[in-house]
Design an enzyme around this catalytic site. Structure first.
Site, PDB file in Angstrom:
ATOM      1  N   ASN A 177      66.025  32.732 -13.474  1.00 35.95           N
ATOM      2  CA  ASN A 177      64.930  32.378 -12.674  1.00 35.95           C
ATOM      3  C   ASN A 177      63.695  33.015 -13.182  1.00 35.95           C
ATOM      4  OD1 ASN A 177      63.414  30.761 -11.170  1.00 35.95           O
ATOM      5  ND2 ASN A 177      64.514  30.999  -9.502  1.00 35.95           N
ATOM      6  N   TRP A 178      62.314  31.986 -14.084  1.00 33.85           N
ATOM      7  CA  TRP A 178      61.161  33.255 -14.616  1.00 33.85           C
ATOM      8  C   TRP A 178      60.528  32.520 -13.318  1.00 33.85           C
ATOM      9  CZ3 TRP A 178      61.073  32.222 -20.077  1.00 33.85           C
ATOM     10  CH2 TRP A 178      61.927  33.144 -21.089  1.00 33.85           C
ATOM     11  N   LYS A 179      61.106  31.731 -12.907  1.00 34.13           N
ATOM     12  CA  LYS A 179      59.560  30.884 -11.779  1.00 34.13           C
ATOM     13  C   LYS A 179      58.565  30.494 -12.041  1.00 34.13           C
ATOM     14  CE  LYS A 179      61.839  33.285  -7.870  1.00 34.13           C
ATOM     15  NZ  LYS A 179      61.747  34.234  -6.784  1.00 34.13           N
ATOM     16  N   HIS A 196      66.236  25.493  -4.129  1.00 34.35           N
ATOM     17  CA  HIS A 196      65.718  26.872  -4.543  1.00 34.35           C
ATOM     18  C   HIS A 196      65.042  26.959  -3.253  1.00 34.35           C
ATOM     19  CE1 HIS A 196      63.717  30.435  -4.697  1.00 34.35           C
ATOM     20  NE2 HIS A 196      64.628  31.169  -5.875  1.00 34.35           N
ATOM     21  N   GLU A 252      62.010  28.343  -2.185  1.00 32.36           N
ATOM     22  CA  GLU A 252      60.785  28.109  -2.565  1.00 32.36           C
ATOM     23  C   GLU A 252      60.613  26.705  -2.923  1.00 32.36           C
ATOM     24  OE1 GLU A 252      60.852  31.046  -6.229  1.00 32.36           O
ATOM     25  OE2 GLU A 252      60.943  32.502  -4.585  1.00 32.36           O
ATOM     26  N   GLU A 267      71.536  32.933  -1.767  1.00 36.66           N
ATOM     27  CA  GLU A 267      70.524  33.781  -1.633  1.00 36.66           C
ATOM     28  C   GLU A 267      70.102  33.520  -0.546  1.00 36.66           C
ATOM     29  OE1 GLU A 267      68.961  33.598  -5.884  1.00 36.66           O
ATOM     30  OE2 GLU A 267      67.637  32.127  -5.186  1.00 36.66           O
ATOM     31  N   GLY A 286      63.265  38.698  -3.303  1.00 36.99           N
ATOM     32  CA  GLY A 286      61.832  39.115  -4.081  1.00 36.99           C
ATOM     33  C   GLY A 286      60.830  40.039  -3.234  1.00 36.99           C
ATOM     34  N   SER A 336      66.793  39.813  -5.403  1.00 38.63           N
ATOM     35  CA  SER A 336      66.499  40.923  -5.606  1.00 38.63           C
ATOM     36  C   SER A 336      68.049  41.763  -6.392  1.00 38.63           C
ATOM     37  CB  SER A 336      65.973  42.317  -4.064  1.00 38.63           C
ATOM     38  OG  SER A 336      64.880  41.411  -3.700  1.00 38.63           O
ATOM     39  N   GLY A 366      65.695  36.264 -10.214  1.00 37.31           N
ATOM     40  CA  GLY A 366      64.100  36.394 -10.529  1.00 37.31           C
ATOM     41  C   GLY A 366      63.421  37.984 -11.291  1.00 37.31           C
ATOM     42  N   GLY A 367      62.795  38.136 -10.242  1.00 40.49           N
ATOM     43  CA  GLY A 367      62.634  39.624 -10.880  1.00 40.49           C
ATOM     44  C   GLY A 367      62.494  40.045 -11.881  1.00 40.49           C
TER      45      GLY A 367
HETATM   46  P1  PGA Z   1      64.269  37.849  -7.252  1.00 44.30           P
HETATM   47  O1  PGA Z   1      64.905  36.174  -7.003  1.00 44.30           O
HETATM   48  O2  PGA Z   1      65.678  38.222  -7.670  1.00 44.30           O
HETATM   49  O3  PGA Z   1      63.398  38.243  -7.660  1.00 44.30           O
HETATM   50  O4  PGA Z   1      64.770  38.371  -6.177  1.00 44.30           O
HETATM   51  C1  PGA Z   1      65.912  35.766  -6.823  1.00 44.30           C
HETATM   52  C2  PGA Z   1      65.600  34.348  -6.916  1.00 44.30           C
HETATM   53  O5  PGA Z   1      64.548  33.533  -6.295  1.00 44.30           O
HETATM   54  O6  PGA Z   1      66.481  33.219  -7.595  1.00 44.30           O
END
Ligand code: PGA
Length: 247
Positions: free
Chosen positions: A10-12, A96, A98, A165, A171, A209, A230-231
């Protein structure tokens, strides 16, 4: 696809044409095990370019969101499932944390997104998770059960993909413990089976994470069928390690 382990990036809201192209070029050199499905959810403007670039490979391209309006029309700024499929997306993240947090996405809106994705031939990955306050007050299971309720109205309910999640692990570098993940995945599985009166195929991803150091342990947990990353999906070496660990 539904029997494999899923590693979904997930590049966001990150990347540009040139950097995306370079990262995908590296990813295309990664030897993806036959038992693993790998996808990248990315910002909408880049989906068409990425789909073109990965054509002929097994790499899947997905969207980070989808409109809750299914039909074309006067919905300025929206992008529907048919458009995403048209430019090569094959899956989409729905709900998600966010988006729930910054755009107040409600369950009513999310079930429309799930159904629109399904109608357009996209696989929706429903993202759920509790906040730290909710976990601390012992409400994690209640929150998750409530977030799953909408699946009763999902038209594609014979195949369901959910990413668990915990919001406090996204994050933050803080990963849920093996016990927390095991217990919650078993709980989610049981909830889905009791909600859906069908012979349902389930993929349950863990997210929050996940990185090259912890992925192997996470994939070993019962009822963990993959990860939403994500990251650590923004860089090839770590992400490809996660892909290898998934097999
Ligand atoms: P993260 O993000 O791996 O950076 O914690 C995961 C996500 O939001 O899907």
């Amino acid at each position: 696809m539904w029997q494999k382990k899923w590693v979904m990036g997930n590049w966001k809201m990150n990347g540009r044409l040139a950097s995306n192209h370079a990262l995908l070029k590296e990813l295309l050199l990664v030897d993806i095990p036959a038992t693993v499905a790998v996808g990248i959810a990315m910002p909408t403007p880049y989906i068409a370019f990425a789909s073109e670039q990965v054509k002929g490979s097994s790499l899947l391209i997905g969207s980070e969101d989808i409109s809750h309006f299914a039909k074309e029309g006067a919905f300025t700024g929206e992008v529907n499932g048919n458009m995403l499929a048209d430019v090569g997306a094959s899956f989409v993240l729905v709900g998600h944390s966010e988006r729930r947090q910054y755009f107040q996405e409600s369950d009513a809106c999310l079930i429309e997104k799930m159904n629109n994705a399904h109608a357009a031939g996209l696989i929706p990955i429903l993202c759920i998770g509790e906040s730290l306050a909710e976990r601390k007050s012992g409400l994690a299971n209640d929150v998750i059960a409530k977030q799953l309720q909408m699946l009763k109205h999902y038209v594609g309910a014979d195949h369901v993909a959910v990413a668990y999640e915990p919001v406090w692990a996204i994050g933050t570098g803080e990963v849920a413990s093996v016990e927390q993940i095991r217990d919650m995945h078993a709980f989610i599985r049981a909830q889905i089976l009791s909600l859906l009166n069908v012979d349902v195929t389930i993929r349950l991803l863990y997210g929050g994470s996940v990185n090259a150091k912890n992925a192997a342990d996470i994939f070993d947990i019962e009822h963990v069928h993959g990860a939403l990353v994500g990251g650590a999906s923004l860089e090839c070496a770590g992400f490809s390690q996660i892909i290898q660990d998934a097999q």
